[in-house]
Scaffold this motif. Structure first.
Motif, PDB file in Angstrom:
ATOM      1  N   PRO A 267       0.839  -1.209   0.000  1.00  0.00           N
ATOM      2  CA  PRO A 267       0.000   0.000   0.000  1.00  0.00           C
ATOM      3  C   PRO A 267       0.869   1.252   0.000  1.00  0.00           C
ATOM      4  O   PRO A 267       1.886   1.310   0.700  1.00  0.00           O
ATOM      5  N   ALA A 268       0.494   2.223  -0.805  1.00  0.00           N
ATOM      6  CA  ALA A 268       1.233   3.482  -0.837  1.00  0.00           C
ATOM      7  C   ALA A 268       1.111   4.185   0.511  1.00  0.00           C
ATOM      8  O   ALA A 268       0.224   3.870   1.312  1.00  0.00           O
ATOM      9  N   ALA A 269       2.011   5.116   0.776  1.00  0.00           N
ATOM     10  CA  ALA A 269       2.000   5.849   2.041  1.00  0.00           C
ATOM     11  C   ALA A 269       0.626   6.458   2.290  1.00  0.00           C
ATOM     12  O   ALA A 269       0.050   7.095   1.408  1.00  0.00           O
ATOM     13  N   PRO A 274      -3.669  -4.749   3.231  1.00  0.00           N
ATOM     14  CA  PRO A 274      -2.529  -5.665   3.258  1.00  0.00           C
ATOM     15  C   PRO A 274      -1.706  -5.549   1.985  1.00  0.00           C
ATOM     16  O   PRO A 274      -2.167  -5.003   0.984  1.00  0.00           O
ATOM     17  N   PRO A 275      -0.482  -6.074   1.985  1.00  0.00           N
ATOM     18  CA  PRO A 275       0.266  -6.168   0.734  1.00  0.00           C
ATOM     19  C   PRO A 275      -0.396  -7.177  -0.192  1.00  0.00           C
ATOM     20  O   PRO A 275      -1.211  -7.988   0.246  1.00  0.00           O
ATOM     21  N   LEU A 276      -0.060  -7.118  -1.466  1.00  0.00           N
ATOM     22  CA  LEU A 276      -0.621  -8.027  -2.462  1.00  0.00           C
ATOM     23  C   LEU A 276       0.491  -8.809  -3.139  1.00  0.00           C
ATOM     24  O   LEU A 276       1.577  -8.279  -3.367  1.00  0.00           O
ATOM     25  N   TRP A 277       0.197 -10.051  -3.455  1.00  0.00           N
ATOM     26  CA  TRP A 277       1.045 -10.832  -4.349  1.00  0.00           C
ATOM     27  C   TRP A 277       0.218 -11.062  -5.604  1.00  0.00           C
ATOM     28  O   TRP A 277      -0.771 -11.786  -5.577  1.00  0.00           O
ATOM     29  N   VAL A 278       0.610 -10.459  -6.705  1.00  0.00           N
ATOM     30  CA  VAL A 278      -0.165 -10.536  -7.937  1.00  0.00           C
ATOM     31  C   VAL A 278       0.577 -11.417  -8.932  1.00  0.00           C
ATOM     32  O   VAL A 278       1.713 -11.126  -9.307  1.00  0.00           O
ATOM     33  N   VAL A 279      -0.065 -12.499  -9.352  1.00  0.00           N
ATOM     34  CA  VAL A 279       0.525 -13.410 -10.331  1.00  0.00           C
ATOM     35  C   VAL A 279      -0.002 -13.028 -11.711  1.00  0.00           C
ATOM     36  O   VAL A 279      -1.206 -13.088 -11.967  1.00  0.00           O
ATOM     37  N   VAL A 280       0.905 -12.605 -12.587  1.00  0.00           N
ATOM     38  CA  VAL A 280       0.535 -12.142 -13.924  1.00  0.00           C
ATOM     39  C   VAL A 280       1.494 -12.736 -14.950  1.00  0.00           C
ATOM     40  O   VAL A 280       2.558 -13.249 -14.612  1.00  0.00           O
ATOM     41  N   ILE A 290       4.172  -3.561 -14.337  1.00  0.00           N
ATOM     42  CA  ILE A 290       3.233  -2.570 -14.856  1.00  0.00           C
ATOM     43  C   ILE A 290       1.815  -3.135 -14.887  1.00  0.00           C
ATOM     44  O   ILE A 290       0.850  -2.480 -14.484  1.00  0.00           O
ATOM     45  N   ALA A 291       1.694  -4.387 -15.338  1.00  0.00           N
ATOM     46  CA  ALA A 291       0.374  -5.017 -15.409  1.00  0.00           C
ATOM     47  C   ALA A 291      -0.245  -5.154 -14.021  1.00  0.00           C
ATOM     48  O   ALA A 291      -1.442  -4.908 -13.828  1.00  0.00           O
ATOM     49  N   ALA A 292       0.571  -5.538 -13.040  1.00  0.00           N
ATOM     50  CA  ALA A 292       0.061  -5.710 -11.679  1.00  0.00           C
ATOM     51  C   ALA A 292      -0.387  -4.377 -11.084  1.00  0.00           C
ATOM     52  O   ALA A 292      -1.437  -4.287 -10.436  1.00  0.00           O
ATOM     53  N   MET A 293       0.396  -3.317 -11.316  1.00  0.00           N
ATOM     54  CA  MET A 293       0.067  -2.015 -10.742  1.00  0.00           C
ATOM     55  C   MET A 293      -1.152  -1.392 -11.416  1.00  0.00           C
ATOM     56  O   MET A 293      -1.925  -0.675 -10.774  1.00  0.00           O
ATOM     57  N   GLU A 294      -1.348  -1.666 -12.699  1.00  0.00           N
ATOM     58  CA  GLU A 294      -2.530  -1.142 -13.386  1.00  0.00           C
ATOM     59  C   GLU A 294      -3.808  -1.719 -12.793  1.00  0.00           C
ATOM     60  O   GLU A 294      -4.844  -1.053 -12.754  1.00  0.00           O
ATOM     61  N   LYS A 295      -3.726  -2.950 -12.324  1.00  0.00           N
ATOM     62  CA  LYS A 295      -4.898  -3.596 -11.744  1.00  0.00           C
ATOM     63  C   LYS A 295      -5.126  -3.184 -10.293  1.00  0.00           C
ATOM     64  O   LYS A 295      -6.189  -3.442  -9.727  1.00  0.00           O
ATOM     65  N   ASN A 296      -4.120  -2.553  -9.684  1.00  0.00           N
ATOM     66  CA  ASN A 296      -4.202  -2.234  -8.256  1.00  0.00           C
ATOM     67  C   ASN A 296      -3.683  -0.824  -7.983  1.00  0.00           C
ATOM     68  O   ASN A 296      -2.585  -0.645  -7.444  1.00  0.00           O
ATOM     69  N   PRO A 297      -4.432   0.201  -8.358  1.00  0.00           N
ATOM     70  CA  PRO A 297      -4.004   1.572  -8.058  1.00  0.00           C
ATOM     71  C   PRO A 297      -3.908   1.788  -6.551  1.00  0.00           C
ATOM     72  O   PRO A 297      -4.634   1.167  -5.775  1.00  0.00           O
ATOM     73  N   GLY A 298      -2.991   2.661  -6.155  1.00  0.00           N
ATOM     74  CA  GLY A 298      -2.808   2.921  -4.732  1.00  0.00           C
ATOM     75  C   GLY A 298      -1.753   2.044  -4.100  1.00  0.00           C
ATOM     76  O   GLY A 298      -1.554   2.086  -2.886  1.00  0.00           O
ATOM     77  N   TYR A 299      -1.058   1.252  -4.922  1.00  0.00           N
ATOM     78  CA  TYR A 299       0.007   0.386  -4.429  1.00  0.00           C
ATOM     79  C   TYR A 299       1.325   0.743  -5.106  1.00  0.00           C
ATOM     80  O   TYR A 299       1.344   1.297  -6.207  1.00  0.00           O
TER      81      TYR A 299
END
Length: 312
Positions: A267-269, A274-280, A290-299
Motif C-alpha cells: 500500500p502506498a504511504a 494488506p500487501p498483495l502478491w499478484v501473479v501475472v 506494470i500489469a500488476a500495478m494497473e490492476k491495483n491503483p494505490g500500491y
C-alpha cells in the motif's frame, strides 16, 4: 463462505511446518498454475496450503482443479483439518500471565459490569461463576479503561461501591476466546503481549470495516483467517505474521514469449490494507510489474520473481 473480497488467494508467512497431509500438487482450473504444498485447513470456499517455501497460501476452492476439489471431500483432508485445530492454544498477556483457549474471531462488543445486592455481574452473569482466567481479566479491563492504580478484584469491588449501584459499559475491541466448555469471552487487544498482538491484530481493520457495514460474508472470511493463523501459531511459537492477498490474474502463456511472474505490491504511504502478491503473465519483470500495478491503483511495487507454471 465467500472467499476474501476481490482476491483469488491469500498468502500468510510462516516459518515452520503446520500441515498434516504430505505435500501434493495442487492445480488451478486454467492449467497454467501448479503449487506443491501440504494441506493445513479449509472451509466451504477457501483452502489453506503450506507451500514448499514454508508460507501458507489460501486459495479459492472454486479455482482448484476437479481432482483437488474431490480430494477436499476425502477423509484424509478432513483429518488434516481436524488436527490443525485440535492443538490447545496458549497466549501470553502483557503481565506474563498465560491464557489458554481457542481464538475463534475478532470482538467488537460491550462488556457491562454492575453490582447488585453486593454481588458483581458481568453481562448478567455472576462474576464468581465465570472461569478463573476471565475473573482475573475483568479488573484489568476496568483499571485500564478507568485509569485505576490497582487491578485486583478487591480494587474493582471498591470502585463499584464508590460509583453506586449502576451498570458500567466498557467497549471491548480484541478477539473472542473459546474455553474448553465452549463458552466465548471477549479479550481486548491491549492485554496481549507485543509478540502475540503482532500476530493477532493484522486483519482487524478489514474485519471491523466489514462488521460495521454488516458485510457478514467478508466478516466470516477474516474470522476464518484469524482462526487458521491462531491454530498455526501453536505449531510455531516464533511465528511472524505477514499477510498478502494473491491475485491469479494471468492471461494464457505464450510459449517462449511470456512467463508467469509474482509481483509484490505494498500500500502506498497513507493507504491502508494488506500487501498483495499478484501473479501475472509478462515478457519480463517490468511488463509484469506494470500489469500488476494497473490492476491495483494505490500500491507501489516491491520484489518481483519469476515462477514456474504447471508442466504440460
Amino acid at each position: 463462505m465467500r472467499f476474501l473480497s476481490a482476491a483469488a488467494a491469500l498468502s500468510i508467512h510462516l516459518s515452520l511446518f503446520v500441515g498434516a497431509v504430505a505435500a501434493r500438487s495442487w492445480a488451478d482450473k486454467s492449467g497454467e498454475y501448479e503449487l506443491e504444498a501440504d494441506l493445513v485447513a479449509f472451509d466451504d470456499e477457501t483452502v489453506i496450503l503450506r507451500r514448499a517455501d514454508k508460507e501458507l497460501a489460501a486459495l479459492a476452492i472454486a479455482q482448484l482443479s476437479d481432482a483437488d476439489r474431490e480430494f477436499l471431500n476425502s477423509p484424509e483432508a478432513k483429518d488434516a483439518k481436524a488436527k490443525t485445530f485440535a492443538a490447545p492454544q496458549e497466549w501470553t498477556l502483557r503481565d506474563g500471565q498465560k491464557l489458554t483457549g481457542e481464538i475463534v474471531d475478532f470482538a467488537d462488543r460491550d462488556l457491562v459490569i454492575d453490582r447488585r445486592r453486593g454481588r458483581i455481574f458481568v453481562n448478567d452473569r455472576l462474576m464468581n461463576n465465570l472461569p478463573e482466567f476471565y475473573r482475573n481479566l475483568i479488573p484489568q479491563i476496568v483499571a485500564h479503561e478507568k485509569r485505576l492504580p490497582q487491578t485486583s478484584g478487591r480494587a474493582l469491588r471498591r470502585w463499584l461501591i464508590d460509583q453506586g449501584d449502576q451498570p458500567h459499559v466498557f467497549h471491548v475491541q480484541g478477539v473472542v476466546i473459546e474455553d474448553d466448555k465452549g463458552d466465548e469471552f471477549a479479550v481486548p487487544f491491549f492485554l496481549f503481549s507485543e509478540a502475540d498482538l503482532k500476530l493477532l491484530q493484522p486483519g482487524w481493520d478489514e474485519w471491523l470495516a466489514a462488521h460495521s457495514k454488516k458485510n457478514y460474508e467478508e466478516e466470516e472470511d477474516q474470522g476464518f483467517l484469524l482462526r487458521s493463523l491462531a491454530a498455526a501459531r501453536q505449531q510455531d511459537q516464533e511465528l511472524q505474521r505477514e499477510i498478502a492477498l494473491m491475485q491469479l490474474t494471468m492471461q494464457s502463456i505464450q510459449a517462449g514469449v511470456t512467463s508467469l511472474w509474482e509481483v509484490t505490491l505494498y500500500p502506498a504511504a497513507g493507504q491502508g490494507g494488506p500487501p498483495l502478491w499478484v501473479v501475472v503473465t509478462g515478457r519480463d519483470s517490468n511488463q509484469a510489474t506494470i500489469a500488476a500495478m494497473e490492476k491495483n491503483p494505490g500500491y507501489v511495487a516491491g520484489p518481483v520473481r519469476r515462477i514456474s507454471r504447471r508442466a504440460r
